[in-house]
Design an enzyme around this catalytic site. Structure first.
Site, PDB file in Angstrom:
ATOM      1  N   HIS A  47      -0.086   6.895  -7.340  1.00 25.73           N
ATOM      2  CA  HIS A  47      -0.653   5.815  -6.783  1.00 25.73           C
ATOM      3  C   HIS A  47      -1.223   5.818  -5.457  1.00 25.73           C
ATOM      4  O   HIS A  47      -0.675   6.210  -4.532  1.00 25.73           O
ATOM      5  CB  HIS A  47       0.107   4.289  -6.949  1.00 25.73           C
ATOM      6  CG  HIS A  47       1.481   4.559  -6.108  1.00 25.73           C
ATOM      7  ND1 HIS A  47       1.433   3.735  -4.836  1.00 25.73           N
ATOM      8  CD2 HIS A  47       2.679   5.100  -6.351  1.00 25.73           C
ATOM      9  CE1 HIS A  47       2.874   3.963  -4.409  1.00 25.73           C
ATOM     10  NE2 HIS A  47       3.554   4.634  -5.389  1.00 25.73           N
ATOM     11  N   ASP A  52       4.101   7.893   0.427  1.00 20.76           N
ATOM     12  CA  ASP A  52       4.598   7.409  -0.719  1.00 20.76           C
ATOM     13  C   ASP A  52       3.331   6.442  -0.932  1.00 20.76           C
ATOM     14  O   ASP A  52       3.202   5.397  -0.313  1.00 20.76           O
ATOM     15  CB  ASP A  52       5.805   6.467  -0.765  1.00 20.76           C
ATOM     16  CG  ASP A  52       5.918   5.629  -1.755  1.00 20.76           C
ATOM     17  OD1 ASP A  52       5.359   6.027  -2.827  1.00 20.76           O
ATOM     18  OD2 ASP A  52       6.713   4.694  -1.694  1.00 20.76           O
ATOM     19  N   GLU A  55       1.065  -0.103  -7.664  1.00 22.74           N
ATOM     20  CA  GLU A  55       2.490   0.177  -8.301  1.00 22.74           C
ATOM     21  C   GLU A  55       3.314  -0.343  -7.195  1.00 22.74           C
ATOM     22  O   GLU A  55       4.428  -0.662  -7.660  1.00 22.74           O
ATOM     23  CB  GLU A  55       2.422   1.846  -7.918  1.00 22.74           C
ATOM     24  CG  GLU A  55       3.934   2.483  -8.353  1.00 22.74           C
ATOM     25  CD  GLU A  55       5.021   2.275  -7.467  1.00 22.74           C
ATOM     26  OE1 GLU A  55       6.126   2.542  -7.889  1.00 22.74           O
ATOM     27  OE2 GLU A  55       5.037   2.001  -6.136  1.00 22.74           O
ATOM     28  N   GLU A  56       3.017  -0.577  -6.041  1.00 19.34           N
ATOM     29  CA  GLU A  56       3.907  -1.208  -4.899  1.00 19.34           C
ATOM     30  C   GLU A  56       4.284  -2.712  -5.369  1.00 19.34           C
ATOM     31  O   GLU A  56       5.343  -3.072  -4.911  1.00 19.34           O
ATOM     32  CB  GLU A  56       3.493  -1.220  -3.505  1.00 19.34           C
ATOM     33  CG  GLU A  56       3.336   0.276  -3.103  1.00 19.34           C
ATOM     34  CD  GLU A  56       4.608   0.964  -2.718  1.00 19.34           C
ATOM     35  OE1 GLU A  56       5.659   0.450  -3.047  1.00 19.34           O
ATOM     36  OE2 GLU A  56       4.599   2.034  -2.281  1.00 19.34           O
ATOM     37  N   ASP A  77       5.553  10.762  -8.272  1.00 18.11           N
ATOM     38  CA  ASP A  77       5.907   9.763  -7.214  1.00 18.11           C
ATOM     39  C   ASP A  77       6.874  10.287  -6.170  1.00 18.11           C
ATOM     40  O   ASP A  77       7.983  11.327  -6.694  1.00 18.11           O
ATOM     41  CB  ASP A  77       6.224   8.469  -7.572  1.00 18.11           C
ATOM     42  CG  ASP A  77       5.911   7.309  -6.637  1.00 18.11           C
ATOM     43  OD1 ASP A  77       5.557   7.651  -5.563  1.00 18.11           O
ATOM     44  OD2 ASP A  77       5.551   6.133  -7.056  1.00 18.11           O
ATOM     45  N   HIS A 111       9.268   3.893   2.840  1.00 13.48           N
ATOM     46  CA  HIS A 111       8.531   2.605   3.292  1.00 13.48           C
ATOM     47  C   HIS A 111       8.708   2.068   4.726  1.00 13.48           C
ATOM     48  O   HIS A 111       8.659   1.131   5.240  1.00 13.48           O
ATOM     49  CB  HIS A 111       9.205   1.536   2.484  1.00 13.48           C
ATOM     50  CG  HIS A 111       8.715   1.715   0.901  1.00 13.48           C
ATOM     51  ND1 HIS A 111       9.039   0.515  -0.246  1.00 13.48           N
ATOM     52  CD2 HIS A 111       7.757   2.561   0.141  1.00 13.48           C
ATOM     53  CE1 HIS A 111       8.243   0.988  -1.085  1.00 13.48           C
ATOM     54  NE2 HIS A 111       7.735   2.127  -1.117  1.00 13.48           N
TER      55      HIS A 111
HETATM   56 ZN   LIG Z   1       5.483   5.221  -4.788  1.00 12.47          ZN
END
Ligand SMILES: [Zn+2]
Length: 350
Positions: A71, A188, A222-223, A243, A323
């Protein structure tokens, strides 16, 4: 012929991808770039109504398919409110805490297409004035954006063109070190996306053919939980989410190997397919870690929840401080690229 992974090219592409703001819900520009790349490689693709891109490369066997996804959407925020002071309150997009963006520069993406810069700060940041600068809880009420314009009232900010609902993206601060580390926000899942795109590029022109028709789904939601989970071709038997691996206390994942996930918050991944990935790593001398991610879901687990009848698995580079301001090492990218190649060339699980 085999796949020659090029670390310089990957890091260059990763720098480009992280440089294009793409919080979930505001991925138009990056998806255009993905489409352009597919066009330049003459790869067939479709764009979904949700904005994702599914590229397809035919294999020796055109009846049985596999699908891999990564993603490009990232964490971000939206302008929630314009304060009387001209500062902005935020509503977060994706799963993270305010402390992960404290002090970060950002861009506010206005309806005009123009941006205004700013910095995300605790209201009581100045230690020379506020006693609780260190202890105040970082939350939606006291975190704000200080915009880089002389606009000190709600009206003045609106005159600039800033409105409630404008997307806010965070400065990725992409850096590649001599020692092989890559530091940036949004590794990510742009690190996996870069690896997946390079595999697509390879097979778009390679003399070798994929054993099965393979779909490469660049997803863009995705998030927020519903990334690559529509328009999955009916012939798809295996669904792999490429991922990040989650690093921390008690985790086996690290920044130097490819992480294979046996289970996350959604439950176990498909046992046979996961074992197949482990066997491929062993057979090809790829450094890997098998792990369980405690607070995690992927596009593959979301596909299962959405009712798709596929075998699902998850692997990818280990990402430190996920994140937040993230980091990985080229060793992990290399191992992930090697497993990607080994997997797409391998037989389907039974
Ligand atoms: Zn991810």
């Amino acid at each position: 012929m085999t796949y020659q992974w090029n670390s310089k090219e990957t890091i260059g592409l990763l720098g480009e991808l992280t440089g294009i703001p793409s919080p979930s819900g505001y991925t138009m520009e990056i998806m255009k770039k993905i489409e352009k790349m597919m066009d330049s490689w003459n790869v067939d693709y479709t764009t979904t109504h949700k904005g994702g891109v599914i590229a397809t490369i035919k294999g020796e066997n055109e009846d049985r398919h596999r699908l891999l996804t990564a993603h490009v959407d990232t964490l971000g925020a939206m302008v929630k409110e314009i304060k009387p002071s001209g500062r902005l309150k935020l509503s977060l997009v994706g799963g993270f805490k305010f402390n992960a963006i404290e002090g970060e520069n950002c861009l506010i993406h206005m309806a005009s297409g123009k941006t205004v810069g700013g910095t995300i700060l605790l209201h009581q940041t100045t230690v020379h004035v506020y006693k609780d600068a260190g202890t105040a809880e970082r939350n939606a009420d006291n975190m704000e954006v200080r915009i880089d314009e002389k606009a000190f009232s709600e009206d003045a900010v609106r005159e600039l063109g800033i409105e409630v609902g404008d997307f806010v993206s965070f400065d990725p601060r992409f850096t590649a070190t001599e020692s092989g580390f890559v530091k940036s926000r949004h590794l990510d899942d742009k690190a996996s996306t870069a690896l997946l795109l390079q595999i697509v590029k390879h097979f778009s022109s390679a003399a070798e053919k994929l054993p099965y028709t393979t779909h490469f789904y660049i997803s863009n939601n995705e998030e927020i939980g519903y990334g690559g989970n529509s328009n999955i071709p009916a012939q798809t038997e295996e669904y792999i989410a490429v991922d990040m691996g989650a690093i921390g206390d008690g985790q086996s994942s690290d920044e130097y190997t490819v992480s294979i996930c046996a289970k996350d918050s959604s439950g176990p991944y498909h046992y046979g397919l996961t074992r197949h990935l482990v066997d491929l790593a062993k057979k090809n001398d790829i450094d890997y870690k098998l792990d369980i991610y405690p607070y995690y879901g992927s596009d593959a687990s979301a596909a299962i929840s959405a009712g798709y009848d596929v075998k699902h698995a998850l692997f990818g580079p280990g990402i430190e401080a996920s994140h937040s301001y993230e980091r990985t090492h080229t060793d992990s990218l290399k191992a992930s690229a090697a497993l990607l190649y080994a997997y797409v060339m391998s037989p389907l699980v039974s």
